[in-house]
Design an enzyme around this catalytic site. Structure first.
Site, PDB file in Angstrom:
ATOM      1  N   LYS A   1      31.363  43.541  31.838  1.00  8.89           N
ATOM      2  CA  LYS A   1      32.457  43.907  33.457  1.00  8.89           C
ATOM      3  C   LYS A   1      32.449  45.669  33.649  1.00  8.89           C
ATOM      4  CE  LYS A   1      35.787  43.252  36.055  1.00  8.89           C
ATOM      5  NZ  LYS A   1      36.891  43.306  36.735  1.00  8.89           N
TER       6      LYS A   1
ATOM      7  N   LYS B   1      28.268  41.307  35.053  1.00 12.97           N
ATOM      8  CA  LYS B   1      29.213  41.791  35.743  1.00 12.97           C
ATOM      9  C   LYS B   1      29.364  43.698  36.290  1.00 12.97           C
ATOM     10  CE  LYS B   1      33.228  41.541  38.646  1.00 12.97           C
ATOM     11  NZ  LYS B   1      34.691  41.019  38.871  1.00 12.97           N
TER      12      LYS B   1
ATOM     13  N   SER C   1      31.206  41.257  45.613  1.00 10.54           N
ATOM     14  CA  SER C   1      31.468  41.426  46.652  1.00 10.54           C
ATOM     15  C   SER C   1      30.236  42.692  47.351  1.00 10.54           C
ATOM     16  CB  SER C   1      32.715  41.665  46.605  1.00 10.54           C
ATOM     17  OG  SER C   1      32.784  43.095  45.636  1.00 10.54           O
TER      18      SER C   1
HETATM   19  C1  PBG Z   1      39.687  42.002  38.639  1.00  8.25           C
HETATM   20  C2  PBG Z   1      38.425  41.448  39.159  1.00  8.25           C
HETATM   21  C3  PBG Z   1      38.118  42.172  40.357  1.00  8.25           C
HETATM   22  C4  PBG Z   1      36.643  41.785  40.687  1.00  8.25           C
HETATM   23  C5  PBG Z   1      37.252  40.074  39.912  1.00  8.25           C
HETATM   24  N1  PBG Z   1      37.959  39.804  39.113  1.00  8.25           N
HETATM   25  C6  PBG Z   1      37.718  43.442  40.269  1.00  8.25           C
HETATM   26  C7  PBG Z   1      38.104  44.579  39.349  1.00  8.25           C
HETATM   27  O1  PBG Z   1      38.077  44.413  38.713  1.00  8.25           O
HETATM   28  O2  PBG Z   1      38.581  45.586  40.101  1.00  8.25           O
HETATM   29  C8  PBG Z   1      35.457  41.798  41.785  1.00  8.25           C
HETATM   30  C9  PBG Z   1      34.383  40.983  42.304  1.00  8.25           C
HETATM   31  C10 PBG Z   1      33.953  41.119  43.157  1.00  8.25           C
HETATM   32  O3  PBG Z   1      34.030  42.357  44.325  1.00  8.25           O
HETATM   33  O4  PBG Z   1      33.308  40.320  43.988  1.00  8.25           O
HETATM   34  N2  PBG Z   1      39.788  41.685  37.706  1.00  8.25           N
END
Ligand code: PBG
Length: 430
Positions: free
Chosen positions: A298, A351, A377
């Site tokens: 991630k 991700k 997103s």
């Molecule tokens: C946080 C989390 C995030 C997303 C999924 N879980 C955001 C982040 O890490 O700040 C992002 C998903 C997306 O942008 O669609 N645990």
């Protein structure tokens, strides 16, 4: 019409626009066509499948009543029955240069020359069963649109959520992942609301499992929606995100979600050692059957912006670069993958998705575990915005991007397009 879907495998194309008619494709290979039925079980609504092999123009050719030997004898005697003539060569436009053909032994275009052949040789398939549908929930009774994510809502957990899940199941999407918007009054520096057995997520899980026992529910394991600092872990006075103390909280969160009925808990926090610790905590409580999908690679990405707006979970200060990975790094994903594998992860997730296809391919090639991709997103919102501005064809770009994630090696895709794309694959328009 169905064949507008980007080379989708369910598309049995109309050859010459004549030979096949009335086709309504189903994409899920597990589904069988039940002619005449329109009910659905956990797949696309079943459709009537009609293939007409030829059109009757002049009626069927009359038979002369000859047997095989007589037919053969007629041909041997030079009495060859008539068939359509050799078709003329299609003319090129005036002014086309006359050139000798290139001496090529291989012309890859031969295998692409018709819709039917392209469908035969398509290497990657995509089906509603590959999608996991992320859903935002809140305590309210109404569904609130999310400005930065057109078409997405914070769903009321008792009404909108249940309805959205029903719609998804109607087109074969039977896996969801829940993201809660937690009231500010319940947020704290240690995020303890995350393991409240009567919190928003456990309540929603229990409700959904009561209505749809076979629904596959993934949960997010991380403190950010519950943290008054908006970080995925506990923040020390000097701004350091505390690793082992956070993992302690995450274990309690995962167990609480499992107790409510979650099928797959998904740590998205990127703390070190959390997969092994969560596995141990789940097993100790009798949840050996609950899977762990690890957010293995991630990245600290700017593509998460709209999501943070959706949950109002922006970090109160700083960024997430001390725990999420540097977008410039490739080999480091292998370090994370080895750890997660040896700690007992069941699924490895990459991700964001599309900008990180190389990482998906890397993990696909290096690990025997199932691979998940998260089309996040920002990726969703860019395609939506391009579509709204009529700069791109939203539906085609959506299907192409999802197909490319599959091609790179993703078994499953977390995507806000899950419902829209599944409807497309089932031959339905909104
Ligand atoms: C946080 C989390 C995030 C997303 C999924 N879980 C955001 C982040 O890490 O700040 C992002 C998903 C997306 O942008 O669609 N645990």
């Amino acid at each position: 019409m169905a064949s507008s879907i980007f080379n989708a495998p369910c598309t049995v194309p109309a050859v010459n626009g004549k030979n096949y008619f009335g086709l309504k494709p189903a994409v899920n290979n597990d589904l069988r066509f039940d002619v005449g039925k329109t009910t659905s079980i956990i797949g696309c609504p079943k459709r009537v499948f009609t293939v007409r092999a030829s059109e009757k123009k002049d009626g069927p050719l009359k038979k002369l009543g000859l047997n095989d030997a007589e037919c053969e004898a007629a041909v041997v005697a030079g009495n060859v029955p008539e068939a359509p003539p050799v078709p003329p060569r299609p003319a090129a436009p005036a002014g086309t240069p006359a050139v000798p053909s290139l001496p090529l032994s291989r012309r890859p275009r031969r295998n692409r020359k018709s819709p039917a052949m392209r469908a035969s040789f398509q290497e990657t398939s995509i089906a509603p069963a590959n999608f996991v549908y992320p859903l935002f929930i809140h305590e309210g009774e109404e569904d609130t649109p999310i400005g930065a994510m057109p078409g997405c809502y914070r769903l009321g957990w008792r009404h909108g959520l249940v309805e959205e899940v029903a719609k998804a199941r109607d087109v074969g999407v039977n896996s969801i992942v829940l993201f809660p918007k937690v009231p500010d009054g319940l947020k704290s520096p240690t995020g303890d609301e995350a393991y409240n057995d009567n919190g928003l997520v456990p309540r929603a899980i229990r409700l959904l499992k009561d209505k749809y026992p076979d629904l596959v529910i993934y949960t997010d394991v991380a403190l950010d929606p519950y943290s008054s600092d908006g970080h995925d872990g506990i923040v020390r006075e000097d701004g350091v995100i505390m690793n082992d103390e956070t993992v302690y909280q995450l274990c309690k969160q995962a167990v609480s979600q499992a107790r409510a009925g979650a099928d797959v808990v998904s740590p998205s926090d990127m703390m070190d050692g959390r997969i092994g610790a969560i596995r141990k905590a789940l097993d100790a409580e009798g949840f050996q059957h609950v899977s762990i999908m690890s957010y293995t690679a991630k990245y600290a990405s700017s593509f998460y912006g709209p999501f943070r707006e959706a949950l109002e979970s922006n970090p109160r200060f700083g960024d997430k670069k001390t725990y999420q990975m540097n977008p410039a790094n490739y080999r480091e994903a292998l370090v994370e993958a080895h750890e997660d594998e040896s700690e007992g992860a069941d699924i490895l997730l990459v991700k964001p998705g599309l900008p990180y296809l190389d990482i998906i391919r890397l993990l696909r090639d290096k690990s025997p575990l199932p691979i998940a991709a998260y089309q996040v997103s920002g990726e969703y919102s860019m395609i939506k915005a391009g579509g709204v501005l009529k700069m791109i064809d939203e539906e085609r770009v959506m299907m192409e991007s999802l197909t490319c994630l599959r091609r790179a090696g993703a078994d499953i895709i977390l995507t806000y397009f899950a419902l829209q794309a599944a409807r497309c694959l089932c031959g339905e328009k909104r």
